[in-house]
Design a protein around this motif. Structure first.
Motif, PDB file in Angstrom:
ATOM      1  N   THR A  17       0.843  -1.189   0.000  1.00 36.42           N
ATOM      2  CA  THR A  17       0.000   0.000   0.000  1.00 36.42           C
ATOM      3  C   THR A  17       0.882   1.243   0.000  1.00 36.42           C
ATOM      4  N   PRO A  18       0.658   2.153  -0.955  1.00 39.64           N
ATOM      5  CA  PRO A  18       1.488   3.364  -0.981  1.00 39.64           C
ATOM      6  C   PRO A  18       1.295   4.168   0.298  1.00 39.64           C
ATOM      7  N   THR A  19       2.382   4.743   0.815  1.00 38.71           N
ATOM      8  CA  THR A  19       2.292   5.518   2.043  1.00 38.71           C
ATOM      9  C   THR A  19       2.328   7.016   1.793  1.00 38.71           C
ATOM     10  N   ARG A  20       2.723   7.436   0.595  1.00 36.39           N
ATOM     11  CA  ARG A  20       2.708   8.864   0.287  1.00 36.39           C
ATOM     12  C   ARG A  20       2.451   9.048  -1.203  1.00 36.39           C
ATOM     13  N   PRO A  21       1.930  10.227  -1.572  1.00 39.03           N
ATOM     14  CA  PRO A  21       1.656  10.478  -2.991  1.00 39.03           C
ATOM     15  C   PRO A  21       2.930  10.505  -3.822  1.00 39.03           C
ATOM     16  N   ARG A  22       2.771  10.170  -5.091  1.00 40.62           N
ATOM     17  CA  ARG A  22       3.880  10.270  -6.033  1.00 40.62           C
ATOM     18  C   ARG A  22       4.162  11.749  -6.310  1.00 40.62           C
ATOM     19  N   LEU A  23       5.288  12.008  -6.916  1.00 37.48           N
ATOM     20  CA  LEU A  23       5.658  13.355  -7.329  1.00 37.48           C
ATOM     21  C   LEU A  23       4.539  13.948  -8.172  1.00 37.48           C
ATOM     22  N   ALA A  24       4.098  15.151  -7.864  1.00 33.25           N
ATOM     23  CA  ALA A  24       3.031  15.803  -8.615  1.00 33.25           C
ATOM     24  C   ALA A  24       3.464  17.219  -8.964  1.00 33.25           C
ATOM     25  N   LYS A  25       3.217  17.622 -10.200  1.00 32.87           N
ATOM     26  CA  LYS A  25       3.600  18.956 -10.671  1.00 32.87           C
ATOM     27  C   LYS A  25       2.509  19.512 -11.581  1.00 32.87           C
ATOM     28  N   ASP A 118     -16.168  23.146  -2.856  1.00 31.60           N
ATOM     29  CA  ASP A 118     -15.216  22.951  -3.953  1.00 31.60           C
ATOM     30  C   ASP A 118     -14.947  21.466  -4.171  1.00 31.60           C
ATOM     31  N   VAL A 119     -14.763  20.753  -3.094  1.00 32.41           N
ATOM     32  CA  VAL A 119     -14.501  19.314  -3.187  1.00 32.41           C
ATOM     33  C   VAL A 119     -15.713  18.616  -3.811  1.00 32.41           C
ATOM     34  N   GLU A 120     -16.902  18.952  -3.346  1.00 29.68           N
ATOM     35  CA  GLU A 120     -18.132  18.349  -3.864  1.00 29.68           C
ATOM     36  C   GLU A 120     -18.384  18.765  -5.311  1.00 29.68           C
ATOM     37  N   GLY A 121     -18.106  20.034  -5.625  1.00 26.92           N
ATOM     38  CA  GLY A 121     -18.414  20.574  -6.943  1.00 26.92           C
ATOM     39  C   GLY A 121     -17.420  20.210  -8.028  1.00 26.92           C
ATOM     40  N   ALA A 122     -16.255  19.735  -7.661  1.00 24.55           N
ATOM     41  CA  ALA A 122     -15.248  19.351  -8.663  1.00 24.55           C
ATOM     42  C   ALA A 122     -15.661  18.009  -9.257  1.00 24.55           C
ATOM     43  N   LYS A 123     -16.487  18.077 -10.284  1.00 21.97           N
ATOM     44  CA  LYS A 123     -17.058  16.859 -10.874  1.00 21.97           C
ATOM     45  C   LYS A 123     -16.055  16.068 -11.698  1.00 21.97           C
ATOM     46  N   ILE A 124     -15.057  16.747 -12.248  1.00 19.83           N
ATOM     47  CA  ILE A 124     -14.038  16.035 -13.008  1.00 19.83           C
ATOM     48  C   ILE A 124     -12.957  15.616 -12.019  1.00 19.83           C
ATOM     49  N   ARG A 125     -12.716  14.322 -11.969  1.00 18.62           N
ATOM     50  CA  ARG A 125     -11.685  13.786 -11.073  1.00 18.62           C
ATOM     51  C   ARG A 125     -11.038  12.594 -11.761  1.00 18.62           C
ATOM     52  N   TYR A 126      -9.821  12.792 -12.168  1.00 24.12           N
ATOM     53  CA  TYR A 126      -9.040  11.687 -12.711  1.00 24.12           C
ATOM     54  C   TYR A 126      -7.578  11.978 -12.389  1.00 24.12           C
ATOM     55  N   PRO A 127      -6.703  10.972 -12.393  1.00 24.89           N
ATOM     56  CA  PRO A 127      -5.309  11.200 -12.025  1.00 24.89           C
ATOM     57  C   PRO A 127      -4.674  12.311 -12.865  1.00 24.89           C
ATOM     58  N   GLY A 128      -4.127  13.303 -12.170  1.00 21.45           N
ATOM     59  CA  GLY A 128      -3.486  14.429 -12.826  1.00 21.45           C
ATOM     60  C   GLY A 128      -4.351  15.660 -12.972  1.00 21.45           C
ATOM     61  N   LYS A 154      -4.867   8.848  -7.353  1.00 20.58           N
ATOM     62  CA  LYS A 154      -5.370   7.653  -6.683  1.00 20.58           C
ATOM     63  C   LYS A 154      -4.231   7.076  -5.874  1.00 20.58           C
ATOM     64  N   PRO A 155      -4.435   6.543  -4.737  1.00 16.10           N
ATOM     65  CA  PRO A 155      -5.675   6.377  -3.985  1.00 16.10           C
ATOM     66  C   PRO A 155      -5.936   7.517  -2.999  1.00 16.10           C
ATOM     67  N   TYR A 156      -5.205   8.627  -3.136  1.00 16.98           N
ATOM     68  CA  TYR A 156      -5.231   9.676  -2.120  1.00 16.98           C
ATOM     69  C   TYR A 156      -6.359  10.678  -2.260  1.00 16.98           C
TER      70      TYR A 156
END
Length: 183
Positions: A17-25, A118-128, A154-156
């Motif tokens: 199980t990943p313990t931290r998010p991958r590098l994100a930019k 904002d969290v609820e209204g952000a209908k588009i959610r995909y990695p990146g 994912k999975p964060y």
């Protein structure tokens, strides 16, 4: 069964199980910031929240924004709503140029943060996919001072990006003809 419950409660993670998010930019051209500023002028004058989408490409970790799409939206001083037809137009525009809708940018009247709405209204959610919130109706643009940026992984779920995770590329970028010089 009790051991599994205790591990969940105490925070033990199964192997693998990943313990931290991958590098994100988030990478954006300076021209995108200029276009973003132009797209938000009307909502700034009205003292309404503004909403725009960024078009570009993502591999799930690094997101590159190269264009701005300003949808028709219903706005108030503290909210916005993008009708389905406007969202369809945004997606069709992105597809026409072989791009993705990679970010939602909206403004807040005060400081920037990801509210429950904002969290609820952000209908588009995909990695990146990025959610960028600008303070004070975006009045600091082209600076992103005080902005709050989040990237979906994912999975964060939504992970917060630091200032160092946001890179502004001068001009339009090296892929445009006006960026090249003759040898």
């Amino acid at each position: 069964m009790i051991l599994d419950w205790l591990k969940r409660v105490l925070g033990h993670k199964p192997k693998g199980t990943p313990t931290r998010p991958r590098l994100a930019k988030l990478l954006a051209t300076a021209d995108v910031l200029d276009d973003l500023m132009a797209a938000l002028i009307r909502s700034q004058r009205q003292r309404h929240e503004g909403i725009v989408y960024l078009l570009g490409r993502t591999d799930g970790d690094v997101t590159l924004a190269v264009a701005v799409f300003a949808p028709e939206a219903l706005t108030t001083s503290g909210s916005f709503h993008v009708p389905t037809r406007s969202m369809v137009s945004c997606m069709q525009t992105a597809a026409r140029f072989e791009l993705q809708v990679v970010a939602q940018v909206h403004t807040h009247p005060g400081q920037a943060y990801h509210s429950d709405g904002d969290v609820e209204g952000a209908k588009i959610r995909y990695p990146g996919y990025v959610s960028l919130v600008l303070p004070e109706y975006g009045q600091h643009l082209p600076s992103l001072a005080g902005a709050a940026a989040y990237l979906w992984q994912k999975p964060y779920g939504w992970i917060e990006l630091s200032d160092d995770d946001i890179i502004i590329i001068p001009g339009s970028g090296p892929w445009t003809s006006n960026s090249f010089t003759a040898d």
